[in-house]
Design an enzyme around this catalytic site. Structure first.
Site, PDB file in Angstrom:
ATOM      1  N   GLU A  90      38.162  62.808  78.430  1.00 46.02           N
ATOM      2  CA  GLU A  90      37.658  62.746  79.672  1.00 46.02           C
ATOM      3  C   GLU A  90      36.840  64.120  79.839  1.00 46.02           C
ATOM      4  O   GLU A  90      37.210  65.092  79.360  1.00 46.02           O
ATOM      5  CB  GLU A  90      38.650  62.534  80.971  1.00 46.02           C
ATOM      6  CG  GLU A  90      39.571  61.041  80.584  1.00 46.02           C
ATOM      7  CD  GLU A  90      38.517  60.042  81.003  1.00 46.02           C
ATOM      8  OE1 GLU A  90      37.538  60.155  81.199  1.00 46.02           O
ATOM      9  OE2 GLU A  90      39.477  59.099  81.342  1.00 46.02           O
ATOM     10  N   ASP A 115      42.696  55.317  70.196  1.00 44.49           N
ATOM     11  CA  ASP A 115      43.575  55.920  71.370  1.00 44.49           C
ATOM     12  C   ASP A 115      44.467  54.480  71.782  1.00 44.49           C
ATOM     13  O   ASP A 115      44.283  53.352  71.003  1.00 44.49           O
ATOM     14  CB  ASP A 115      42.544  56.030  72.441  1.00 44.49           C
ATOM     15  CG  ASP A 115      41.433  55.242  72.709  1.00 44.49           C
ATOM     16  OD1 ASP A 115      41.294  54.224  72.186  1.00 44.49           O
ATOM     17  OD2 ASP A 115      40.633  55.686  73.452  1.00 44.49           O
ATOM     18  N   ASN A 157      31.581  58.101  82.380  1.00 49.67           N
ATOM     19  CA  ASN A 157      31.328  59.580  82.511  1.00 49.67           C
ATOM     20  C   ASN A 157      31.324  60.402  81.210  1.00 49.67           C
ATOM     21  O   ASN A 157      31.574  61.717  81.242  1.00 49.67           O
ATOM     22  CB  ASN A 157      32.835  59.961  83.057  1.00 49.67           C
ATOM     23  CG  ASN A 157      33.868  59.701  82.304  1.00 49.67           C
ATOM     24  OD1 ASN A 157      33.909  59.306  81.230  1.00 49.67           O
ATOM     25  ND2 ASN A 157      35.147  59.790  82.734  1.00 49.67           N
ATOM     26  N   HIS A 186      32.929  60.004  78.312  1.00 49.58           N
ATOM     27  CA  HIS A 186      34.055  60.157  77.536  1.00 49.58           C
ATOM     28  C   HIS A 186      33.946  59.373  76.186  1.00 49.58           C
ATOM     29  O   HIS A 186      33.312  58.396  76.065  1.00 49.58           O
ATOM     30  CB  HIS A 186      35.277  59.842  78.252  1.00 49.58           C
ATOM     31  CG  HIS A 186      35.553  58.291  78.471  1.00 49.58           C
ATOM     32  ND1 HIS A 186      36.214  57.676  79.690  1.00 49.58           N
ATOM     33  CD2 HIS A 186      35.570  57.263  77.583  1.00 49.58           C
ATOM     34  CE1 HIS A 186      36.223  56.497  79.627  1.00 49.58           C
ATOM     35  NE2 HIS A 186      35.688  56.229  78.446  1.00 49.58           N
TER      36      HIS A 186
HETATM   37  C1  F6R Z   1      38.181  52.812  73.569  1.00 45.56           C
HETATM   38  C2  F6R Z   1      37.392  54.028  73.912  1.00 45.56           C
HETATM   39  C3  F6R Z   1      36.800  54.280  74.963  1.00 45.56           C
HETATM   40  C4  F6R Z   1      35.708  53.137  75.217  1.00 45.56           C
HETATM   41  C5  F6R Z   1      34.730  53.481  76.313  1.00 45.56           C
HETATM   42  C6  F6R Z   1      33.781  52.432  76.413  1.00 45.56           C
HETATM   43  O1  F6R Z   1      38.959  52.846  72.301  1.00 45.56           O
HETATM   44  O2  F6R Z   1      37.942  54.998  73.238  1.00 45.56           O
HETATM   45  O3  F6R Z   1      36.062  55.484  75.049  1.00 45.56           O
HETATM   46  O4  F6R Z   1      34.766  53.155  74.004  1.00 45.56           O
HETATM   47  O5  F6R Z   1      35.831  53.552  77.486  1.00 45.56           O
HETATM   48  O6  F6R Z   1      34.204  51.379  76.986  1.00 45.56           O
HETATM   49  P1  F6R Z   1      33.366  49.887  77.121  1.00 45.56           P
HETATM   50  O7  F6R Z   1      33.108  49.588  75.387  1.00 45.56           O
HETATM   51  O8  F6R Z   1      34.589  48.987  77.265  1.00 45.56           O
HETATM   52  O9  F6R Z   1      32.344  50.239  77.904  1.00 45.56           O
END
Ligand code: F6R
Length: 243
Positions: free
Chosen positions: A143, A67, A136, A138
Site C-alpha cells: 500500500e 499475496d 491507490n 498498490h
Molecule cells: C491481487 C493483488 C492486488 C490486485 C489489485 C487490483 O493478488 O495483488 O494488488 O491486483 O488490488 O485488483 P483488481 O484486479 O480486482 O482491480
C-alpha cells in the site's frame, strides 16, 4: 515501459496471455509470479483455452502468488488460494506441489514471511511476475507508504482497499484487515513484469504510474525503474494517457 493497448477486457486477456504463453514456451520450467483479483481473470481464461487446445504445457511451471489474506483458510471462497485453484490451477496440468501462496492460516507473521521469502529464494527467483493495479497504486498488497517495503511482510489493509474488496464479502466488516504480501524488492527482482489494467476507474492511477514521479506513495510507480515491464491495458484504463 512497453505499453500494449487492448480494445477491451477480453482482448487484454488475449494479449497478456501471449506474453505468459511465450514465457512458458521459451522456458517450460519457468517460475511465474501470479496475482488474483478481477484484472487477470480474462488472462487466466485465455491460458486455460490454450492449454485445452494443446498449445501450452504447465507441467514444468512453478508459481508464487503475490499475496493472501491473513486469517482465511484455503477452502474459504474469498481466499486467494481458492481463487487460484478455481480460476487457473484446477483447469491446467500444473503440479499443485509447485504452486506457492502465503499461508493465511499462519498466525505468526514473522514466521510466515520468513518461510515465504525462503520459498521464493529456493525456487530461484521469478521469471515473470503478473500484477494487477490497485486504485491507490498498490501492487500486491504493498500500500502507499513513506518507504518501499522490501520483502514479504504482513500489512494492515487501507480503508480504500477494504472498500474495494468488500464487494466479495457479506459486508466491509467481513473483509480481513491484514494480508501477507510479497514485497517491492522481490517484485522488482522478477526478470520480467507484466501488469494488466482494465477499466475507466483505473485511468487516473494508470496515468500516475506511467508519468508521475517514482514514489512509495504510488507503489506501482517503482516499475518505471524496472528494465523489462509490459503493461497490457484496455482503452478505458489508458483513456487519460497520450498513447
Ligand atoms: C491481487 C493483488 C492486488 C490486485 C489489485 C487490483 O493478488 O495483488 O494488488 O491486483 O488490488 O485488483 P483488481 O484486479 O480486482 O482491480
Amino acid at each position: 515501459m512497453n505499453v500494449i493497448k487492448a480494445k477491451d477486457y477480453e482482448e487484454l486477456g488475449r494479449k497478456a496471455a501471449n506474453v505468459i504463453a511465450a514465457q512458458i514456451i521459451m522456458k517450460p520450467n519457468c517460475v511465474l509470479g501470479l496475482a488474483t483479483g478481477s484484472s487477470p481473470i480474462s488472462t487466466y481464461k485465455e491460458l486455460i483455452a490454450r492449454y485445452e487446445l494443446g498449445d501450452l504445457d504447465f507441467s514444468g511451471v512453478s508459481t508464487v502468488n503475490l499475496d493472501e489474506y491473513k486469517g482465511l483458510t484455503k477452502d474459504n471462497d474469498q481466499s486467494y488460494y481458492y481463487f487460484m485453484y478455481n480460476n487457473l490451477f484446477k483447469h491446467v496440468n500444473i503440479d499443485l506441489a509447485r504452486t506457492n501462496i502465503p499461508d493465511g492460516t499462519e498466525p505468526d507473521s514473522e514466521k510466515e514471511c520468513a518461510r515465504y521469502n525462503k520459498v521464493i529464494a529456493d525456487i530461484g527467483g521469478i521469471d515473470l511476475q503478473l500484477l494487477g493495479l490497485g486504485h491507490n497504486g498498490h501492487i500486491g498488497f504493498n500500500e502507499p507508504d513513506e518507504a518501499f517495503a522490501t520483502l514479504t511482510h504482513c500489512v494492515d489493509l487501507q480503508p480504500s482497499t477494504i472498500e474495494a474488496n468488500k464487494r466479495f464479502f457479506a459486508s466491509a466488516d467481513d473483509v480481513p484487515k491484514q494480508a501477507y504480501t510479497m514485497g517491492i524488492q522481490t517484485i522488482m527482482q522478477a526478470k520480467k513484469v507484466l501488469m494488466v489494467v482494465s477499466g475507466a476507474d483505473k485511468a487516473p492511477i494508470m496515468k500516475e504510474v506511467l508519468y508521475g514521479p517514482v514514489t512509495p506513495k504510488v507503489p506501482a510507480s517503482i516499475l518505471q525503474m524496472h528494465p523489462d515491464v509490459t503493461i497490457v491495458a484496455d482503452e478505458a484504463a489508458l483513456s487519460l494517457c497520450d498513447l
